[in-house]
Design a protein around this motif. Structure first.
Motif, short mmCIF file in Angstrom:
data_model
loop_
_atom_site.label_atom_id
_atom_site.label_comp_id
_atom_site.label_asym_id
_atom_site.label_seq_id
_atom_site.Cartn_x
_atom_site.Cartn_y
_atom_site.Cartn_z
N THR A 1 80.73 -5.10 3.28
CA THR A 1 81.77 -4.27 3.89
C THR A 1 82.72 -5.11 4.74
N ALA A 2 82.17 -6.08 5.48
CA ALA A 2 82.99 -6.89 6.38
C ALA A 2 83.88 -7.87 5.62
N PHE A 3 83.35 -8.51 4.57
CA PHE A 3 84.10 -9.54 3.85
C PHE A 3 84.88 -8.99 2.66
N GLY A 4 84.53 -7.80 2.19
CA GLY A 4 85.18 -7.27 1.00
C GLY A 4 84.71 -7.95 -0.26
N ARG A 5 83.59 -8.61 -0.21
CA ARG A 5 83.01 -9.31 -1.37
C ARG A 5 81.52 -9.45 -1.15
N THR A 6 80.83 -9.87 -2.19
CA THR A 6 79.38 -10.10 -2.08
C THR A 6 79.13 -11.36 -1.25
N PRO A 7 78.31 -11.28 -0.20
CA PRO A 7 78.07 -12.47 0.63
C PRO A 7 77.21 -13.50 -0.09
N THR A 8 77.36 -14.73 0.33
CA THR A 8 76.53 -15.80 -0.23
C THR A 8 75.16 -15.80 0.44
N THR A 9 74.25 -16.55 -0.17
CA THR A 9 72.90 -16.67 0.39
C THR A 9 72.95 -17.30 1.78
N ALA A 10 73.81 -18.29 1.95
CA ALA A 10 73.93 -18.95 3.25
C ALA A 10 74.43 -17.99 4.33
N GLU A 11 75.37 -17.11 3.97
CA GLU A 11 75.89 -16.15 4.95
C GLU A 11 74.83 -15.13 5.35
N ILE A 12 74.04 -14.70 4.38
CA ILE A 12 72.95 -13.76 4.71
C ILE A 12 71.91 -14.44 5.59
N ALA A 13 71.58 -15.69 5.26
CA ALA A 13 70.59 -16.42 6.04
C ALA A 13 71.07 -16.63 7.47
N GLU A 14 72.37 -16.94 7.63
CA GLU A 14 72.92 -17.13 8.97
C GLU A 14 72.91 -15.83 9.75
N ARG A 15 73.18 -14.73 9.08
CA ARG A 15 73.20 -13.42 9.75
C ARG A 15 71.80 -13.06 10.27
N LEU A 16 70.78 -13.33 9.49
CA LEU A 16 69.41 -12.97 9.87
C LEU A 16 68.66 -14.10 10.57
N ARG A 17 69.32 -15.29 10.63
CA ARG A 17 68.70 -16.46 11.26
C ARG A 17 67.38 -16.83 10.59
N ILE A 18 67.41 -16.89 9.27
CA ILE A 18 66.26 -17.33 8.49
C ILE A 18 66.75 -18.35 7.48
N GLY A 19 65.82 -18.98 6.79
CA GLY A 19 66.17 -19.98 5.80
C GLY A 19 66.69 -19.35 4.51
N GLU A 20 67.48 -20.14 3.77
CA GLU A 20 68.02 -19.64 2.51
C GLU A 20 66.91 -19.40 1.49
N ASP A 21 65.85 -20.22 1.56
CA ASP A 21 64.72 -20.03 0.65
C ASP A 21 64.08 -18.66 0.86
N GLU A 22 63.99 -18.24 2.12
CA GLU A 22 63.41 -16.93 2.41
C GLU A 22 64.29 -15.81 1.87
N VAL A 23 65.60 -15.99 1.97
CA VAL A 23 66.51 -14.97 1.43
C VAL A 23 66.33 -14.85 -0.08
N LEU A 24 66.26 -16.00 -0.76
CA LEU A 24 66.07 -15.97 -2.21
C LEU A 24 64.73 -15.34 -2.59
N SER A 25 63.69 -15.63 -1.79
CA SER A 25 62.37 -15.03 -2.06
C SER A 25 62.42 -13.52 -1.87
N CYS A 26 63.16 -13.07 -0.86
CA CYS A 26 63.28 -11.63 -0.61
C CYS A 26 64.02 -10.94 -1.74
N ILE A 27 65.09 -11.57 -2.22
CA ILE A 27 65.85 -10.98 -3.32
C ILE A 27 64.97 -10.88 -4.56
N GLU A 28 64.19 -11.91 -4.81
CA GLU A 28 63.29 -11.89 -5.96
C GLU A 28 62.23 -10.82 -5.80
#
Length: 302
Positions: A175-202
């Motif tokens: 909603t904020a960016f008007g596009r799908t966020p990247t893995t790095a942006e999600i990780a920065e928002r939640l303050r977790i690693g990108e690997d954890e974000v990918l594991s969660c999506i899976e």
């Protein structure tokens, strides 16, 4: 509505007509908590009127239910009318789970169980609106259904809870960016690693196990079964060759050559004796001695 303003005793035919009039359509009911007032103000006038009629009807029916003995036919009729009048609440809650790829009829049915539990536990004298009280129970029942009955592939609880946060952060950033966020942006928002974000999506996709024989989308694509690896029979030979190489270097050079001529070049003992200029008997003794040394140095047999 006249049915809502009726006397204290509401007969069964009147209940059905009142419920149908109160529902009026597939209008989302009032939402829970602080969002309730905003939802009511933002809704068009007909929808606000229908929501107000449903709440008024619910209040009247709970007043009737309190005066009736549980288990009696009249109690069951009033209870059934309460369930029917508040089914839009269940459909509204079930709509939150459309992305789970589960039949919406099943989700609504599970949410109705939560609605029934909320009706049985609700106390009108506590001063809380029924939708506010019922919504957490309905959503909790649906979430429990997805957690315990839908998943054929179970993931750790921590990963599942983190997936909920990742999903929420993805919606906010989209909603904020008007596009799908990247893995790095999600990780920065939640303050977790990108690997954890990918594991969660899976993990979020791991609701159903796919059959190995299931047809794949697209023309000419092989199925999962066709893409599986196979057991290479030559794998056993890798360990054996490594072991033989380790043992051969421990032998004298002449004995190494005899073994290579005998078992790699497939020469007979007579041909080896002619090659080395020694007797066949001597070649036989050297082979026997080499075997004895190899057996004593074999770490697997030891």
């Amino acid at each position: 509505m006249e049915a809502v303003e009726a006397p204290q005793t509401v007969q069964a035919p009147q209940l059905t007509e009142t419920v149908q009039a109160a529902q009026g359509g597939e209008t989302p009911p009032a939402v829970e908590g602080a969002q309730a007032a905003e939802a009511v103000e933002a809704a068009p006038a007909p929808e606000r009127r229908r929501g107000a009629d449903t709440r008024a009807l619910t209040q009247v029916l709970f007043g009737e239910l309190k005066e009736l003995q549980p288990g009696t036919p009249e109690h069951n009729r009033v209870r059934g009318a309460l369930i029917e009048a508040n089914l839009p609440l269940v459909r509204y809650a079930a709509a939150r789970f459309r992305s789970r790829n589960e039949p919406m009829e099943d989700v609504v049915q599970v949410g109705t169980i939560g609605l029934i539990n909320a009706i049985d536990r609700f106390d009108p004298e506590r001063g809380v609106q029924f939708p506010t009280f019922a919504m957490p129970t309905v959503i909790g029942e649906i979430k429990r259904y997805f957690r315990d009955n839908v998943r054929t592939v179970h993931v750790p609880r921590r990963l599942h809870e983190l997936w909920v946060q990742v999903n929420s952060a993805t919606e906010d950033l989209t909603t904020a960016f008007g596009r799908t966020p990247t893995t790095a942006e999600i990780a920065e928002r939640l303050r977790i690693g990108e690997d954890e974000v990918l594991s969660c999506i899976e993990a979020g996709r791991s609701y159903h196990a796919t059959s190995l024989e299931a047809a794949q989308e697209g023309d000419g694509l092989p199925g999962l079964l066709d893409r599986l690896g196979y057991e290479d029979p030559a794998l056993d030979g890798v360990e054996h060759r490594d072991l033989v190489r380790h043992l051969l270097v421990q032998l004298p050079e002449r004995e190494q050559r005899i073994l290579l001529l005998r078992y790699y070049s497939n020469l007979t003992q007579s041909q080896i004796s002619a090659e080395l200029g020694v007797s066949q008997m001597h070649v036989s003794r050297l082979l026997a001695r080499s075997f004895q040394r190899l057996r004593s140095a074999n770490r697997i047999e030891a």
